[in-house]
Design an enzyme around this catalytic site. Structure first.
Site, short mmCIF file in Angstrom:
data_model
loop_
_atom_site.label_atom_id
_atom_site.label_comp_id
_atom_site.label_asym_id
_atom_site.label_seq_id
_atom_site.Cartn_x
_atom_site.Cartn_y
_atom_site.Cartn_z
CB ILE A 57 -27.79 48.58 -15.54
CG1 ILE A 57 -28.41 48.25 -16.90
CG2 ILE A 57 -27.68 47.78 -14.49
CD1 ILE A 57 -29.78 47.26 -16.50
CB VAL A 59 -25.76 47.34 -10.27
CG1 VAL A 59 -26.93 47.61 -9.92
CG2 VAL A 59 -25.38 46.63 -11.37
CE LYS A 90 -12.09 46.42 -6.09
NZ LYS A 90 -12.67 46.09 -7.26
#
Lengths: 526, 241
Positions: A57, A59, A90
């Site tokens: 996937i 993401v 982050k």
């Protein structure tokens, strides 16, 4: 227990670990167990089977600070990780438009805890002092300095800070595909994980239901003692073999679709935003994260509240002219998790275990803490497995419930009534009882450690405070009788947060410039 | 503030250089690989991070805390060896200029007094040519030291060096940002790596670096002679974990 009870097949040591799935979850699982085994001088073999036909996937692009520990434990340096995954720092999330939907409506959920969190609960003091004597601004801005760094695009550390340390707490944004490749390379070449490419076509079980071996296309058989299902949404073992149903949570968290887009930077020196931006939309929200090479942007929405075409238009509007030639990837979300995560000799980790919208980047974190529980107490015998499985299932059912409630918290505090999506989100029928109960308590008492049963909750009480105050939840904490005596100490702490802010703003470098230096010179280990 | 400009025969025709180097406030200097042994006869050698790259530099310390050079006394070095990098200011190498040099125009060594940089006909004097040769030699020698230090970092040998001093008035001060090599880490190297390092001279260098740490005590003695608040206790510890 009689001596003969200790004999028999249940006492056979667990030596052969088999992981199904070659995405981020699979490679984190393989690397954690192999590294733990290597440092402990153990006799474990780790085999990972990667599907030849099903792509990952990929993401999951936001992490928690836990990732620093995970990487250190598997033996990947921060320099290798940042270079190999196009990673950026982050420092939290900024929620835009969640409370009123007006242009100036935004707040931070920083990764730093409030100043002095181990000494005092500052929440009632901020409520009481807000607007007076230098206590100006939102909760996060008064009790911590990280929002100021995010506003100015500053990094959480200096080039002279050793690996995995800094001035402010931090996590990462990463390219999931590259990250899986880095982990794979490390696990196979440095940790001795055996890598097999093939598709599981049949599973052989014992009478008691344990998995004995996996049969791959082309008649290859992989025997194992312990199986980890990291096969993603397909959930080959936990779903396919054991038929463990999902606890569906779509009635609480409405988002069931996502549209994702990769947006290039306009130029090579465009500043890289050092936090996740989550901007509320008519029927969901848009994530926006900065990597070294590009941004990742996506709209998570409820298909009951908008159409795919409308959602795509909203996403393109958000990105602006840059979106013109970009393609959009569609992902279905089925919010929920398996009722049982560890069954017999098989445990599900990653998307096979469950999935929730990425509002607080919980996907990779849940993989990491699952692997902390599994790798740090790897079952030594089949008999030990049943007790470990029971503990694991209790713990992780609790964690999944808490994540669901914490995500829902972002929606239930809204004052927006402009679209059905926001109106439906405050319908009491969609709010778990335990969250309603706590919200009632939190009108008069600030969130505290005592509100939660586990010593290590995935979201601890400061996170709840950042959201409650960030979304202007009406409280009456100023009336609490205990706060007068604490007042002088509280004022000192708020002053300390201000001093930390000035120091950090003076010392910390611009985010992109630091990433460039790390890519060029590397970080030191000490 | 510094103001770096290309050294030019017209712009700097009247400039003179004070022959006494301006090192009274110098706290440390980078040193080259070939200087390591001789420098260790006077100064402690340790590692410190470059603020711009985070990489380790090999340096000698001239003082413990105050911004002054304890080896500079009565306008003279009181040492048997003078680190070359401390002697090159105000000149810098700049290959893009006619003379291969740049100069810090704000340096207090420059002015109307001293030795001229240019002859009356505009030719550079011996001082300018010496400065270039010295700078080229220092630059290459420091690069050799850098290569060694990078290898030490790669082999995970570098450890924080804790220097804690107690002043007579009872206050304590910890000097931050210094590093040395871990003995245990050195001892744990494989035979093949040790032979490889030995052939490059790096094992000898490592031993000298470790042994030179006892010169930190000499900095304390010089400090106490300087008339400021005496340091009564000094603890020097390389983290071995």
């Amino acid at each position: 227990m009689r001596v003969e009870d200790a004999a028999g097949p249940d006492e056979r040591p667990v030596r052969r670990i088999v992981i199904v799935g070659g995405g981020t979850a699979g490679w984190i699982a393989a690397a954690r167990i192999a590294a733990r085994n290597a440092t402990g001088g153990g006799d474990i073999t780790v085999t990972l089977i990667e599907s030849a036909t099903h792509p990952t996937i990929g993401v999951g692009e936001g992490t928690w600070p836990t990732m620093r520990n995970t990487l250190a434990k598997v033996g990947i340096t921060e320099t290798e990780f940042i270079r190999g995954s196009d990673a950026a720092f982050k420092q939290g999330a900024r929620f835009v438009g969640w409370t009123h939907g007006t242009p100036d409506d935004a707040y931070y959920h920083p990764l730093n805890p409030p100043v002095g969190a181990t000494e005092m609960n500052l929440s009632p003091h901020w409520v009481a002092l807000s607007g007076s004597r230098g206590v100006v601004g939102g909760f996060a801005d008064c009790v911590d300095f990280q929002g100021a760094l995010c506003d100015r695009g500053l990094a959480p550390k200096l080039i002279t800070h050793p690996e995995y340390t800094g001035i402010a707490n931090y996590a990462y944004h990463l390219d999931a595909g590259k990250f899986a490749g880095l982990l794979k390379d490390h696990a196979v070449n440095r940790l001795g994980v055996q890598h097999i490419v093939g598709d599981v076509v049949d599973v052989e079980q014992t009478e008691g239901g344990d998995i004995r071996c996996l049969k791959l296309q082309g008649e290859q058989e992989i025997q194992g003692d312990f199986f980890i299902d990291c096969s993603g949404f397909r959930a080959i073992l936990i779903g396919g073999v054991y038929k463990v149903p999902l606890c569906e949570r779509g009635n609480i968290l409405f988002a069931d679709r996502a549209l994702a887009m990769q947006v290039p930077y306009p130029s090579a020196d465009t500043p890289i935003v050092c936090h996740t931006v989550a901007t509320a939309q008519d029927a969901g929200w848009i994530w926006d994260i900065g990597l070294w090479t590009r941004r990742g942007v996506g709209y998570v929405y409820s298909s009951s509240h908008t159409t795919g075409d409308e959602a795509e238009q909203a996403l393109r509007r958000y990105v602006g002219p840059a979106a013109q030639d970009l393609t959009v990837r569609r992902i279905d979300i089925n919010a929920g998790h398996r009722q049982i995560l560890w069954k017999n000799n098989c445990v599900a980790v990653g998307l096979s275990a469950g999935f929730l919208e990425p509002l607080e980047a919980s996907a990779l974190m849940l993989i990491e803490i699952s692997m902390d529980a599994i790798a740090d107490r790897l079952p030594r015998t089949r008999r030990a497995m049943d007790v470990l499985a029971k503990q694991f299932n209790e713990t992780f059912n609790h964690h999944w419930d808490r994540v669901v409630e914490f995500l829902k918290l972002h929606y239930v505090l809204t004052q927006r009534t402009d679209t059905a999506f926001w109106r439906d989100n405050v319908d009491r029928a969609s709010i778990p009882d335990s969250l309603q109960e706590r919200l009632e308590l939190w009108r008069t008492h600030p969130p505290a450690a005592q509100d939660f049963t586990f010593a290590r909750e995935v979201f601890s009480w400061p996170s709840y405070q950042y959201i409650l105050h960030g979304m202007q939840y009406p409280t009456r904490y100023a009336e609490l009788p205990t706060i007068a005596a604490e007042r002088p100490a509280a004022e000192r702490l708020l002053g300390r947060a201000g001093a930390q802010r000035s120091d950090a703003l003076r010392r910390l470098p611009e985010h992109r410039s630091l990433l460039g230096k790390i890519r060029e010179h590397g970080l030191q280990l000490v | 503030m510094t103001k770096i400009a290309a050294l030019e025969r017209t712009r700097h025709a009247a400039l003179r250089l004070n022959p006494v180097p301006d090192v009274g406030r110098l706290r440390y200097a980078m040193i080259g690989l070939s200087e390591l042994g001789t420098a260790s006869a006077d100064f402690p050698l340790c590692l410190a991070k470059d603020a711009h790259t985070g990489r380790f530099n090999l340096i000698t310390l001239f003082s413990l805390e105050e911004p002054r050079n304890l080896f500079w006394h009565a306008q003279r070095w009181q040492a048997t060896y003078l680190p070359q990098a401390a002697m090159v200011a105000p000149f810098l190498l700049d290959a893009n200029t006619e003379l291969g040099l740049a100069i810090d125009e704000t340096s207090p060594r420059l002015g109307p007094e001293g030795v001229p940089l240019f002859e009356a006909d505009g030719r550079p004097t011996g001082i300018v040519n010496e400065a270039r040769v010295r700078l080229q030699r220092v630059t290459s020698d420091v690069a050799d030291a850098q290569q060694m230090v990078d290898r030490f970092a790669e082999l995970r040998l570098i450890r924080p060096l804790a220097v804690t001093l107690t002043r007579k008035n009872g206050t304590e001060h910890q000097i931050e940002g210094l590093y040395s090599l871990g003995s245990n880490a050195l001892a744990a190297l494989s035979d093949a790596v040790i032979v490889n390092l030995y052939r490059q001279g790096y094992i000898a260098a490592a031993s000298i670096m470790r042994a030179s740490l006892s010169q930190i005590e000499r900095l304390r003695q010089l400090h106490n002679l300087s008339g400021t608040e005496p340091i009564v206790d000094l603890r020097v510890q390389v983290s071995e974990s």
